[in-house]
Scaffold this motif. Structure first.
Motif, mmCIF file in Angstrom:
data_model
loop_
_atom_site.group_PDB
_atom_site.id
_atom_site.type_symbol
_atom_site.label_atom_id
_atom_site.label_comp_id
_atom_site.label_asym_id
_atom_site.label_seq_id
_atom_site.Cartn_x
_atom_site.Cartn_y
_atom_site.Cartn_z
ATOM 1 N N ARG A 71 0.754 -1.078 0.105
ATOM 2 C CA ARG A 71 -0.075 0.058 -0.220
ATOM 3 C C ARG A 71 0.844 1.078 -0.015
ATOM 4 O O ARG A 71 1.938 1.368 0.501
ATOM 5 C CB ARG A 71 -1.116 0.078 1.222
ATOM 6 C CG ARG A 71 -0.162 0.063 2.399
ATOM 7 C CD ARG A 71 -1.166 0.455 3.754
ATOM 8 N NE ARG A 71 -2.381 -0.458 3.985
ATOM 9 C CZ ARG A 71 -3.487 -0.382 4.543
ATOM 10 N NH1 ARG A 71 -3.702 0.867 4.636
ATOM 11 N NH2 ARG A 71 -3.927 -1.330 5.140
ATOM 12 N N VAL A 78 -3.559 0.645 -3.206
ATOM 13 C CA VAL A 78 -3.019 -0.600 -3.050
ATOM 14 C C VAL A 78 -2.705 -1.457 -4.250
ATOM 15 O O VAL A 78 -3.347 -1.018 -5.073
ATOM 16 C CB VAL A 78 -4.044 -1.323 -2.232
ATOM 17 C CG1 VAL A 78 -3.921 -2.809 -1.702
ATOM 18 C CG2 VAL A 78 -4.472 -0.516 -0.946
ATOM 19 N N CYS A 95 -10.925 -5.269 -5.063
ATOM 20 C CA CYS A 95 -10.457 -4.598 -4.162
ATOM 21 C C CYS A 95 -11.490 -4.212 -2.838
ATOM 22 O O CYS A 95 -12.596 -4.015 -3.185
ATOM 23 C CB CYS A 95 -9.661 -3.311 -4.574
ATOM 24 S SG CYS A 95 -8.958 -2.209 -3.225
#
Length: 124
Positions: A71, A78, A95
């Protein structure tokens, strides 16, 4: 509101690599656990990996040693680096973001915020 936008999916041969990105908005990334799930045709959504705010990460056994999550809090992004891809990695990758967990993190129902998904196809 929270928005998650994935990119980086595509078609790759077995043994190849892809890097997925997830740009988050409407949240402060450093205060959220982030993760990835995937869903293959005809199957339920499957946990892939989580990265906690403190930096700890946990991977599904099926991807351990091949996938790496990272990240960049400054960029609210990310990443999922996927190496040594196999045909069984073919799926839509989502995600996810969550601040407070009321159930176990490796279950889809534990996560409130989902991206739209990006397709990863691995040919044999």
């Amino acid at each position: 509101q929270v928005q998650l936008v994935e990119s980086g999916g595509g078609l790759v041969q077995a043994g190849g690599s892809l890097r997925l990105s997830c740009v988050a908005s409407g949240l402060t990334l450093s205060t959220y656990a982030m993760g990835w799930f995937r869903q293959a045709p005809g199957k339920e959504r499957e946990f892939v990996v989580i990265t906690w705010t403190g930096g700890n990460t946990y991977y599904a056994d099926s991807v351990k040693g091949r996938f790496t999550i990272s990240r960049d809090n400054a960029k609210n992004t990310v990443y999922l680096q996927m190496n040594s891809l196999k045909p069984e990695d073919t799926a839509v990758y989502y995600c996810v973001a969550e601040r407070y967990f009321f159930s176990k993190y490796d279950t889809a129902s534990a996560w409130t915020n989902w991206g739209q998904g990006t397709q990863v196809t691995v040919s044999s």
